[in-house]
Design a protein around this motif. Structure first.
Motif, short mmCIF file in Angstrom:
data_model
loop_
_atom_site.label_atom_id
_atom_site.label_comp_id
_atom_site.label_asym_id
_atom_site.label_seq_id
_atom_site.Cartn_x
_atom_site.Cartn_y
_atom_site.Cartn_z
N ASP A 1 0.92 -1.20 0.00
CA ASP A 1 0.03 0.11 -0.06
C ASP A 1 0.86 1.23 0.04
O ASP A 1 1.91 1.21 0.10
N GLY B 1 2.20 4.03 6.70
CA GLY B 1 3.52 3.45 6.96
C GLY B 1 3.69 2.99 8.30
O GLY B 1 3.04 3.63 9.08
N LEU C 1 -3.21 -9.14 12.72
CA LEU C 1 -1.83 -9.53 12.53
C LEU C 1 -1.48 -10.53 13.16
O LEU C 1 -0.84 -11.55 12.39
N SER D 1 3.35 0.50 3.15
CA SER D 1 3.98 -0.91 3.68
C SER D 1 3.75 -1.89 2.85
O SER D 1 2.66 -1.80 1.96
#
Ligand code: ADP
Length: 502
Positions: free
Chosen positions: A429, A433, A464, A488
């Motif tokens: 993306d 960040g 995650l 990221s």
């Protein structure tokens, strides 16, 4: 060279050795980190030994013309007359005779005796005659007429008896208390006896030419050094070792208890979230039924409230599902429904689900999945869950630019823990960040980089960690590259070879 010289040479060698050993031992004992009275007394004892051995060694060479006969003799005698007092002080310190009148009195008596003997040594009334043979053998006659000689003998004898007295007392006392004689106490007696016998032999000129006294003195030094080292070095080391073992055992215990608590927590969470899901599904289902007008018409206000119940329920359900997943993985109860699947099929329709999430933002959604990727043996729903989670995060944290889903085949290991060949999937993306120091944090459970209540995106911090664990269950690995302000890239690798569930 006549054969007579052989014992003399041996004697000289041993005298030399005595100096080396006694000075060496004194150094070792003095180098201890804890230097107590007993260390200094041992050093004094070793010093008297080396003075006596060194002096008498050099004295042998006076016959060959080595100057300083008086000095060597003075040195040897100084060592010899100080030795009984040094031995007594050491025996006293090593025994456990309590401080008091006896200790002070006996030390004072010994010091007076030594002073008396010194006078004898320095007025030369101690040795009547001394003869150094051309063969280097040394003979001497004590001046038995001199009262100083008698006093010296008395002094030596008294201190020897007292040395045995205090060590013997210590041995007997320890035996009375513990019911046995400890090795240390016996060593104390042995060290004392060796020193005394060595010294006594020296008073007999007939055996003066034999190396027995040196041998016994070295033996005594070694015994005392061992005693001191044992007390100051080996015993504390052993005690530290035992303590360390005990601490390691306690740590293992605590670890086991912690693991057990963790297992119970996971079990509880798994059960609880499982139980929560059933009523939650009812709430969502019935809200939907009413919203769809199946139970009859509803007013606008009712629709607004029911929509709130529906979306709140959905949110709660995803949260409960996340907790259930995490606790299942933690409890080792997550089973994968694996089958041979095509990665392209798996991601089919994933990108369009992102459109509502980026609505109103100038974001281009791209998909670059290589054609003809080999099949992988994986749980279709779980891998899809991971891809969706990464894409949802990208959509949450990107305001403009692009979000790209890529997948390709890699045949080289490339320093990652996933065995090659593998399929490398990346979600890229151009969002806010993640700072370098926050990268490890994002894979921790319930952690968010911005944990303030005013943060820009809602979430639980579970997506995650669950994704990473799901990939690891497949034998793969997950990592990320990111630059603050630039975007990221979240990567995961899935091995082509079926891996046993980790
Ligand atoms: P959640 O998104 O529910 O908070 P996750 O485990 O998915 O939980 O993400 C944890 C944190 O990692 C997020 O709160 C965010 O701070 C950070 N993060 C995840 N993905 C991105 C991304 N694409 N860009 C920037 N930050 C991200």
């Amino acid at each position: 060279m006549s054969l007579e010289i052989i014992p003399t040479l041996f004697n000289l060698f041993l005298k030399n050795l005595t100096v080396a050993v006694s000075l060496g031992l004194a150094f070792i004992v003095l180098l201890q980190s804890q230097r107590r009275l007993v260390n200094w007394l041992f050093t004094l004892f070793m010093l008297t030994l080396s003075l006596w051995s060194g002096g008498s060694f050099l004295l042998h060479f006076a016959g060959l013309g080595l100057a300083g006969e008086d000095l060597w003799r003075g040195m040897a005698l100084l060592g010899l007359v100080t030795m009984p007092l040094a031995l007594y002080l050491l025996a006293l310190a090593l025994s456990d005779v309590p401080p008091g009148v006896f200790r002070t009195g006996s030390v004072a008596l010994g010091s007076i005796g030594m002073a008396w003997t010194f006078i004898g040594v320095f007025t030369k009334s101690y040795v009547a005659h001394m003869d150094i043979q051309p063969s280097l053998a040394l003979f001497y006659l004590p001046n038995t007429e001199s009262p100083l000689f008698a006093g010296t003998l008395l002094y030596g004898f008294t201190l020897v008896v007292m040395s045995f007295g205090v060590t013997g007392w210590s041995v007997l006392r320890a035996r009375r208390i513990t019911g046995r004689i400890s090795t240390e106490k016996l060593l104390l007696v042995l060290g004392g006896s060796l020193a005394v016998t060595g010294g006594a032999l020296n008073a007999v000129p007939a055996v003066g030419n034999l190396p027995l006294d040196s041998l016994l003195m070295i033996g005594s030094g070694l015994v005392f050094a061992r005693l001191i080292m044992k007390e100051q070095l080996f015993d504390p080391l052993r005690a530290a070792h035992v303590q360390l073992q005990e601490q390691a055992r306690q740590l293992q215990d605590a670890n086991r208890r912690l693991q057990e608590a963790d297992r119970l927590k996971n079990e509880f969470l798994a059960n609880m979230s499982h139980e929560l899901r059933t009523p939650l599904n009812s709430i969502i289902g019935f809200a939907k039924v009413i919203l769809n007008g199946i139970d009859g018409p509803i007013t606008d206000d009712q629709r607004t409230d029911l929509t709130a119940i529906y979306t709140g329920g959905q949110h709660l359900l995803s949260l409960v599902s996340d907790i259930l997943d995490l606790s299942k993985i933690g409890a080792g109860k997550m089973t994968l429904k694996r089958e041979w699947i095509n990665f392209e099929d798996l991601t089919l329709g994933v990108m369009p689900t992102m459109i509502p999430m980026v609505e109103g933002k100038p974001i281009e959604l791209r998909e670059k999945i290589d054609k003809d990727l080999p099949l992988i043996y994986a749980d279709r729903l779980r891998i899809r869950q991971v891809v969706l989670n990464l894409l949802a995060n990208a959509a949450k944290f990107t305001d403009r630019g692009s979000i790209t889903l890529r997948a390709e085949l890699r045949t080289r290991q490339d320093h990652i823990s996933c065995p090659a060949p593998y399929i490398l999937c990346a979600v890229e993306d151009t969002g806010i960040g993640i700072a370098q120091e926050d990268i490890p944090v994002v894979f921790e459970e319930f952690r968010q980089v911005d944990s303030s209540t005013t943060r820009r995106a809602a979430g639980t911090g579970l997506g995650l960690p669950i994704s990473k664990k799901l990939i690891e269950l497949h034998g793969g690995c997950m990592w990320l590259d990111s630059k603050v302000g630039q975007g990221s890239v979240f990567y995961f690798a899935l091995p082509l070879e079926p891996v046993r569930e980790q």
